[in-house]
Design an enzyme around this catalytic site. Structure first.
Site, mmCIF file in Angstrom:
data_model
loop_
_atom_site.group_PDB
_atom_site.id
_atom_site.type_symbol
_atom_site.label_atom_id
_atom_site.label_comp_id
_atom_site.label_asym_id
_atom_site.label_seq_id
_atom_site.Cartn_x
_atom_site.Cartn_y
_atom_site.Cartn_z
ATOM 1 N NE ARG A 53 42.267 -2.861 -1.889
ATOM 2 C CZ ARG A 53 41.508 -2.357 -2.105
ATOM 3 N NH1 ARG A 53 41.582 -0.659 -1.636
ATOM 4 N NH2 ARG A 53 41.786 -1.517 -3.901
ATOM 5 C CD GLU A 65 44.456 -9.113 -7.961
ATOM 6 O OE1 GLU A 65 44.188 -8.579 -8.872
ATOM 7 O OE2 GLU A 65 44.803 -8.555 -7.150
ATOM 8 C CB THR A 71 34.609 -8.160 -13.710
ATOM 9 O OG1 THR A 71 34.991 -9.164 -14.075
ATOM 10 C CG2 THR A 71 33.684 -8.545 -12.904
ATOM 11 C CG LEU A 108 31.902 -12.800 -12.715
ATOM 12 C CD1 LEU A 108 33.306 -13.860 -11.451
ATOM 13 C CD2 LEU A 108 31.979 -11.274 -12.177
ATOM 14 N N GLY A 109 31.394 -13.776 -17.277
ATOM 15 C CA GLY A 109 32.384 -13.630 -18.418
ATOM 16 C C GLY A 109 33.626 -14.404 -18.278
ATOM 17 C CE1 TYR A 110 36.873 -11.308 -22.374
ATOM 18 C CE2 TYR A 110 35.532 -10.204 -20.613
ATOM 19 C CZ TYR A 110 36.252 -9.456 -21.845
ATOM 20 O OH TYR A 110 36.389 -9.009 -22.362
ATOM 21 C CB CYS A 226 45.485 17.015 -10.701
ATOM 22 S SG CYS A 226 45.744 16.536 -11.868
ATOM 23 C CB CYS A 229 46.727 13.853 -6.768
ATOM 24 S SG CYS A 229 48.028 12.466 -6.645
ATOM 25 C CB THR A 329 30.465 -6.956 -26.442
ATOM 26 O OG1 THR A 329 29.828 -5.867 -26.259
ATOM 27 C CG2 THR A 329 31.645 -6.799 -27.257
#
Ligand code: SF4
Length: 389
Positions: A53, A65, A71, A108-110, A226, A229, A329
């Site tokens: 950021r 992104e 992740t 990180l996988g994927y 809430c 919020c 997994t």
């Protein structure tokens, strides 16, 4: 409850040619503007300090992104910083070889995300002379970039308005507008995107989108807070006592079980590893050779499978013993991996996808997290043997 007027539309063609903004309408529009102002004010006070950021570099934002998909933020932060050190520009990533990129992504996988990211960098290098495109339609045409990612890059990097809907914003918007039913249904997704667009302010799209995501992540969590919020006065779910029942939780699909056996074939200081071919999970990464087997098979059947499907052409084995076991997994699969270890006599030659390497050399290859654990186990045993010797 919140009523929003359509404040403006992000039209892909208009965004491309930059872009007159449709006129504002009347009345309830003020609600959306006030809500957005509340989001931005809250964000300025409560945002987490995240490295991605601090930048408006669209390439860095795209990297973050893609990492953040599937992740956790805390995990993505350290990977992001190392990845950007190694590949600080589109050009650097475009010119890297795939093995280097996968090595930086390892754990990180994927891994498909890493390959798509590099494809995007190569497209930018070739089609845009290395300059990141500025039009929303062009960003969304990059490999691996869907509507959410395009909107995120466009608003975070260029501070231009494009709606975003991801898991956190979807949950928050579903509650704000009391959208019942499965959140992933086509009709509800269309509603969520429409509302995300209606709430976008004409200015400060960056902080608005960051703020909505951050509120979803920190306050409008699965169990919503809430009382913390800033949006209660607009929130239909809060006003009608539905905060904890929206969104409706879909039953998780049962994971499919998959059984694999692997072999650590050791010849002196060298171990046999395989580059995983196209069509298999984690292709392009390396592993100690493994094959899929049926549940309930015997050790003899496991060895037959290993010898006939992978290492039979590379080595003959002796002193085979069971060595380690892992459960993990992969997407919607529950994987059980049983690993054997054996002394190996290398054949005169072996297929190109197999290599004999030392543990140190293997540590520099792109390995998935389970293979990394297996390597750590072998290295710790090696260290122990060195002490005994
Ligand atoms: Fe979510 Fe509660 Fe805020 Fe509504 S009031 S947006 S349910 S945290």
């Amino acid at each position: 409850m919140l009523k929003v007027a359509r404040t403006h539309t992000v039209n892909m063609k208009k965004a491309h040619t930059d872009r007159t903004r449709p006129g504002r309408s009347n009345g309830s529009e003020m609600d959306a503007a006030a809500l957005s102002a509340a989001v931005i004010q809250w964000f300025r006070l409560h945002q987490r300090d995240l490295p991605f950021r601090h930048t408006t570099d669209p390439y860095a934002i795209l990297v973050s992104e893609l990492m953040l998909q599937q992740t956790q933020v805390a995990t993505a932060v350290s990977y992001f910083e190392r990845f950007m050190d190694q590949f600080p520009t589109v050009q650097a990533l475009a010119e890297a070889n795939e093995q280097q990129v996968l090595a930086m992504w390892a754990g990180l996988g994927y891994y498909r995300r890493a390959r798509l990211l590099q494809s995007a960098a190569r497209k930018i290098a070739e089609d845009y002379s290395g300059v990141f495109p500025t039009a929303l339609v062009d960003i969304q045409a990059l490999p691996g970039v869907g509507r959410y990612t395009a909107g995120a890059v466009y608003s975070f990097a260029y501070d231009r308005p494009a709606p975003i809907v991801e898991a956190n914003t979807a949950r928050l918007l579903a509650r704000l507008f009391a959208i019942r039913g499965a959140i992933k249904s086509t009709a509800n997704q269309a509603q969520l995107w429409k509302h995300a667009e209606q709430l976008l302010p004409a200015q400060n799209a960056r902080e608005h989108n960051y703020g909505v995501m951050e509120l979803g992540a920190l306050v409008c969590k699965p169990v919503p807070l809430c009382d913390k919020c800033p949006l209660t006065r607009w929130c239909a779910a809060f006003q009608t006592g539905q905060s904890t029942t929206i969104p409706e939780i879909a039953a998780k699909p049962t994971k499919l079980r998959r059984h694999f056996v692997g072999i650590v074939a050791c010849s002196g200081e060298h171990y046999l590893v395989r580059r995983i071919p196209e069509g298999e999970w984690h292709h392009g990464m390396f592993e100690f050779p493994s094959v899929r087997v049926e549940h309930g098979q015997t050790a003899a059947q496991h060895l037959n499978a290993l010898e006939s499907m992978t290492i039979g052409t590379c080595a003959s084995l002796r002193d085979v013993d069971s060595f380690a076991e892992y459960r993990y997994t992969v997407t919607n699969h529950a994987v059980h991996l049983l690993v054997y270890k054996a002394n190996a006599l290398p054949a005169a030659s072996w297929p190109e996808s197999f290599q004999w390497k030392t543990l140190h050399e293997i540590s520099r290859l792109p390995l998935g997290s389970t293979q990394r654990k297996l390597l750590d186990l072998l290295q710790s045993q090696d260290d122990l043997l060195a002490v005994i010797r």
